[in-house]
Design a protein around this motif. Structure first.
Motif, PDB file in Angstrom:
ATOM      1  N   TRP A  12       0.844  -1.194   0.000  1.00 45.38           N
ATOM      2  CA  TRP A  12       0.000   0.000   0.000  1.00 45.38           C
ATOM      3  C   TRP A  12       0.884   1.250   0.000  1.00 45.38           C
ATOM      4  O   TRP A  12       0.650   2.179  -0.775  1.00 45.38           O
ATOM      5  CB  TRP A  12      -0.906  -0.053   1.232  1.00 45.38           C
ATOM      6  N   TRP A  13       1.914   1.277   0.861  1.00 49.62           N
ATOM      7  CA  TRP A  13       2.843   2.411   0.919  1.00 49.62           C
ATOM      8  C   TRP A  13       3.646   2.549  -0.374  1.00 49.62           C
ATOM      9  O   TRP A  13       3.884   3.657  -0.849  1.00 49.62           O
ATOM     10  CB  TRP A  13       3.807   2.269   2.099  1.00 49.62           C
ATOM     11  N   VAL A  14       4.063   1.428  -0.937  1.00 44.15           N
ATOM     12  CA  VAL A  14       4.824   1.462  -2.188  1.00 44.15           C
ATOM     13  C   VAL A  14       3.986   2.076  -3.300  1.00 44.15           C
ATOM     14  O   VAL A  14       4.466   2.927  -4.068  1.00 44.15           O
ATOM     15  CB  VAL A  14       5.307   0.046  -2.578  1.00 44.15           C
ATOM     16  N   ILE A  15       2.731   1.677  -3.393  1.00 49.36           N
ATOM     17  CA  ILE A  15       1.860   2.198  -4.454  1.00 49.36           C
ATOM     18  C   ILE A  15       1.589   3.683  -4.263  1.00 49.36           C
ATOM     19  O   ILE A  15       1.550   4.441  -5.236  1.00 49.36           O
ATOM     20  CB  ILE A  15       0.552   1.391  -4.520  1.00 49.36           C
ATOM     21  N   ILE A  16       1.414   4.115  -3.041  1.00 51.88           N
ATOM     22  CA  ILE A  16       1.180   5.540  -2.783  1.00 51.88           C
ATOM     23  C   ILE A  16       2.359   6.385  -3.282  1.00 51.88           C
ATOM     24  O   ILE A  16       2.175   7.459  -3.835  1.00 51.88           O
ATOM     25  CB  ILE A  16       0.927   5.789  -1.283  1.00 51.88           C
ATOM     26  N   LEU A  51      -2.558  17.246  -6.171  1.00 54.79           N
ATOM     27  CA  LEU A  51      -3.088  16.492  -7.306  1.00 54.79           C
ATOM     28  C   LEU A  51      -2.822  14.995  -7.159  1.00 54.79           C
ATOM     29  O   LEU A  51      -3.659  14.172  -7.545  1.00 54.79           O
ATOM     30  CB  LEU A  51      -2.483  17.008  -8.612  1.00 54.79           C
ATOM     31  N   ALA A  52      -1.685  14.640  -6.573  1.00 57.65           N
ATOM     32  CA  ALA A  52      -1.387  13.223  -6.336  1.00 57.65           C
ATOM     33  C   ALA A  52      -2.378  12.634  -5.338  1.00 57.65           C
ATOM     34  O   ALA A  52      -2.908  11.539  -5.546  1.00 57.65           O
ATOM     35  CB  ALA A  52       0.043  13.059  -5.843  1.00 57.65           C
ATOM     36  N   VAL A  53      -2.650  13.363  -4.270  1.00 54.00           N
ATOM     37  CA  VAL A  53      -3.599  12.883  -3.256  1.00 54.00           C
ATOM     38  C   VAL A  53      -4.995  12.788  -3.849  1.00 54.00           C
ATOM     39  O   VAL A  53      -5.703  11.782  -3.669  1.00 54.00           O
ATOM     40  CB  VAL A  53      -3.571  13.810  -2.016  1.00 54.00           C
ATOM     41  N   ILE A  54      -5.410  13.807  -4.575  1.00 51.05           N
ATOM     42  CA  ILE A  54      -6.732  13.801  -5.212  1.00 51.05           C
ATOM     43  C   ILE A  54      -6.841  12.652  -6.197  1.00 51.05           C
ATOM     44  O   ILE A  54      -7.860  11.955  -6.248  1.00 51.05           O
ATOM     45  CB  ILE A  54      -7.000  15.164  -5.899  1.00 51.05           C
ATOM     46  N   GLY A  55      -5.798  12.435  -6.986  1.00 46.36           N
ATOM     47  CA  GLY A  55      -5.808  11.329  -7.944  1.00 46.36           C
ATOM     48  C   GLY A  55      -5.935   9.986  -7.260  1.00 46.36           C
ATOM     49  O   GLY A  55      -6.681   9.111  -7.699  1.00 46.36           O
ATOM     50  N   GLN A  56      -5.217   9.792  -6.155  1.00 44.41           N
ATOM     51  CA  GLN A  56      -5.302   8.536  -5.407  1.00 44.41           C
ATOM     52  C   GLN A  56      -6.706   8.332  -4.851  1.00 44.41           C
ATOM     53  O   GLN A  56      -7.266   7.234  -4.929  1.00 44.41           O
ATOM     54  CB  GLN A  56      -4.292   8.534  -4.251  1.00 44.41           C
TER      55      GLN A  56
END
Length: 80
Positions: free
Chosen positions: A31-35, A62-67
């Motif tokens: 999960w951490w690797v993918i984030i 934008l990274a957080v929103i995309g995730q």
């Protein structure tokens, strides 16, 4: 223009990673690797396109929103 390119790439890559992230237990190693998987792409792109340092918070947002969006979208699959 360079800020727009990095923004679009950041959002799209994280949409896909957010979709993939939901397969794993929260706070697990994968999960951490993918984030953080988009960082090796976004950081060099940002440096190569010479975007100002003051835009880094925009790319993080934008990274957080995309995730988040990527993990919540109903994606169509070829299965029926």
């Amino acid at each position: 223009m360079n800020i727009a390119i990095v923004s679009i790439v950041t959002l799209v890559v994280n949409l896909l990673l957010g979709r993939y992230r939901i397969r794993y237990r929260k706070m697990s190693l994968m999960w951490w690797v993918i984030i953080h998987a988009s960082l090796p792409l976004v950081i060099p792109l940002r440096i190569w396109l010479d975007t100002p340092n003051m835009t880094i918070p925009i790319f993080i947002a934008l990274a957080v929103i995309g995730q988040i969006i990527g993990s919540r979208i109903r994606w169509k699959t070829g299965k029926r």
